[in-house]
Design an enzyme around this catalytic site. Structure first.
Site, PDB file in Angstrom:
ATOM      1  N   ASP A 127      -1.828 -28.090 -12.565  1.00  0.00           N
ATOM      2  CA  ASP A 127      -0.433 -27.829 -12.993  1.00  0.00           C
ATOM      3  C   ASP A 127       0.364 -29.132 -12.873  1.00  0.00           C
ATOM      4  O   ASP A 127       1.224 -29.447 -13.715  1.00  0.00           O
ATOM      5  CB  ASP A 127       0.204 -26.709 -12.154  1.00  0.00           C
TER       6      ASP A 127
ATOM      7  N   HIS B 191       0.846 -31.562 -15.832  1.00  0.00           N
ATOM      8  CA  HIS B 191       1.960 -31.450 -16.804  1.00  0.00           C
ATOM      9  C   HIS B 191       3.040 -32.472 -16.457  1.00  0.00           C
ATOM     10  O   HIS B 191       3.528 -33.198 -17.311  1.00  0.00           O
ATOM     11  CB  HIS B 191       2.582 -30.052 -16.767  1.00  0.00           C
TER      12      HIS B 191
ATOM     13  N   HIS C  21       0.743 -16.848  -8.540  1.00  0.00           N
ATOM     14  CA  HIS C  21       1.024 -18.262  -8.878  1.00  0.00           C
ATOM     15  C   HIS C  21       2.502 -18.355  -9.232  1.00  0.00           C
ATOM     16  O   HIS C  21       2.975 -17.694 -10.150  1.00  0.00           O
ATOM     17  CB  HIS C  21       0.133 -18.639 -10.064  1.00  0.00           C
TER      18      HIS C  21
ATOM     19  N   HIS D 272       6.305 -20.434  -9.986  1.00  0.00           N
ATOM     20  CA  HIS D 272       7.039 -21.632 -10.427  1.00  0.00           C
ATOM     21  C   HIS D 272       8.453 -21.556  -9.859  1.00  0.00           C
ATOM     22  O   HIS D 272       9.008 -20.476  -9.673  1.00  0.00           O
ATOM     23  CB  HIS D 272       7.052 -21.750 -11.956  1.00  0.00           C
TER      24      HIS D 272
ATOM     25  N   TYR E 209       8.290 -20.355 -20.919  1.00  0.00           N
ATOM     26  CA  TYR E 209       7.098 -20.997 -20.380  1.00  0.00           C
ATOM     27  C   TYR E 209       7.451 -22.366 -19.777  1.00  0.00           C
ATOM     28  O   TYR E 209       8.044 -23.215 -20.459  1.00  0.00           O
ATOM     29  CB  TYR E 209       6.178 -21.170 -21.573  1.00  0.00           C
TER      30      TYR E 209
HETATM   31  C1  LIG Z   1      -1.173 -24.084 -19.915  1.00  0.00           C
HETATM   32  C2  LIG Z   1      -1.629 -23.243 -18.800  1.00  0.00           C
HETATM   33  C3  LIG Z   1      -0.524 -22.932 -17.845  1.00  0.00           C
HETATM   34  O1  LIG Z   1       0.076 -24.123 -17.367  1.00  0.00           O
HETATM   35  C4  LIG Z   1      -1.067 -22.056 -16.770  1.00  0.00           C
HETATM   36  C5  LIG Z   1      -0.098 -21.914 -15.688  1.00  0.00           C
HETATM   37  O2  LIG Z   1      -0.190 -22.563 -14.675  1.00  0.00           O
HETATM   38  C6  LIG Z   1       1.057 -21.020 -15.867  1.00  0.00           C
HETATM   39  O3  LIG Z   1       1.111 -20.248 -16.849  1.00  0.00           O
HETATM   40  O4  LIG Z   1       1.944 -21.084 -15.010  1.00  0.00           O
HETATM   41 MN   LIG Z   2       1.697 -22.830 -13.636  1.00  0.00          MN
END
Ligand SMILES: CC[C@H](O)CC(=O)C(=O)O
Ligand SMILES: [Mn+2]
Length: 341
Positions: free
Chosen positions: A13, A16, A193, A195, A284
């Site tokens: 991650d 990115h 997971h 963010h 996203y």
């Molecule tokens: C491009 C895949 C994506 O970054 C997966 C991920 O970590 C998410 O959806 O948070």
């Molecule tokens: Mn992610």
């Protein structure tokens, strides 16, 4: 007491935020530090998973298979994981990753599209690897729908299914309800997971823990898409204070974050106004840097692009919408009549 498993995704991650420019030496240092600090699983792949290096997603500085091999070579205990998005990564890349020493494949789909992952789970299990499902953009569907999708992944052979808050849009009660629903529906493990777009990555991870989660993700210094992930060193310190440290060396992780990751990170991911808009509008996280670039190109506030993408319910793989939206907004602003004085 069951042991919570932490997967560190700084080298996936975090890719990115690094615009996929990790070098061999950086990967070696980070993987070695994580391994020595007792992190049991380390994910190493292009940010968009195996096969992600492309014009659409950004080319890598060093081929991901070589980075995987570098990480493998310095780890004494940790297992190496790789992410795969069906359609971006194929059987070929999956086999090649296994040859380089990957032991865990994390197969990610939009949270309503688990059915496209059957073959990938099949091959992962055929190769004798651990298979983890990733239901992305999980804020977009209610717990019962996610539970159905997770059951599909379980039927394909998944060893664990994750609720993935790709947009960092969940509030703690939403994270709790989604993990709980999967815990009740599955016989396999459940992961979460986070963010940090709403500043809730650690809070949501704790809500997931309360709901009985078995696996969680972190990244050093929170390095990741959008406002980044739950910081591994913070997770370690918090779990330790809760009396639930699964064997992580808290000070070693703080040092790795401070002395290895911070100096190479191009910026510190945080909920600044654009990243916060991502969480607020449910977009996203990986769209952040693309939306900023489009904003510069068309003289637009990136937030207007992000809010429109949220309204259109754009999901992973629809990165090309970002330019379309920016163009539409730029045209619309030109069409506006000039105010008469
Ligand atoms: C491009 C895949 C994506 O970054 C997966 C991920 O970590 C998410 O959806 O948070
Ligand atoms: Mn992610």
């Amino acid at each position: 007491m069951k042991t919570l498993r932490l997967t560190d995704t700084t080298l996936r991650d975090g890719s990115h935020a690094m615009r996929h420019q990790f070098t061999r030496q950086q990967v070696r240092s980070i993987a070695q530090a994580l391994d020595r600090a007792g992190v049991p699983v380390i994910e190493v792949t292009h940010g968009d998973g195996l096969g992600g290096a492309s014009l659409q997603y950004g080319f890598s500085h060093t081929p991901e298979l070589e980075l995987i091999a570098e990480a493998r070579s310095v780890c004494e205990r940790a297992r190496i994981a790789a992410l795969l998005l069906p359609g971006i990564g194929t059987r070929k890349e999956l086999k090649a990753a296994a040859e380089r020493g990957v032991q865990v494949i994390r197969i990610a789909t939009q949270c309503t599209e688990a059915d496209i992952s059957e073959q990938h789970f099949g091959l992962t299990k055929e190769l004798g690897l651990e298979a983890v499902g990733f239901l992305m953009m999980a804020h977009m569907r209610p717990p019962e729908v996610l539970a159905e999708q997770a059951r599909l992944m379980e039927s394909y052979g998944a060893d664990c299914v994750y609720i993935v808050d790709s947009a960092g849009a969940l509030l703690p009660d939403g994270a709790y309800a989604r993990v709980k629903a999967l815990k009740e529906a599955l016989t396999i493990q459940v992961g979460f997971h986070a963010h940090n777009n709403l500043g809730l990555a650690i809070g949501n991870t704790l809500a997931a823990l309360e709901a009985g989660v078995d696996q969680i993700d972190g990244s050093l210094r929170g390095l990741g898409a959008g406002a980044g992930n739950a910081a591994t060193e913070v997770i370690a310190a918090v779990l330790d204070k809760m009396g639930q440290n699964p064997g992580l060396n808290v000070f070693a992780l703080m040092d790795a974050a401070e002395y290895i990751v911070a100096p190479i990170a191009p910026y510190q991911p945080l909920p600044d106004r654009d990243a916060l808009t991502i969480g607020y509008a449910g977009v996203y996280s990986t769209f952040l840097l693309h939306a900023r670039r489009a904003g510069e190109l068309y003289h637009l506030d990136p937030r207007s692009i992000l809010v429109e993408l949220g309204r259109r319910q754009a999901v992973a793989g629809q990165e090309d919408w970002i330019l379309d939206v920016a163009l539409d907004l730029a045209r619309r602003s030109q069409d506006k009549p000039v105010p008469q004085t």
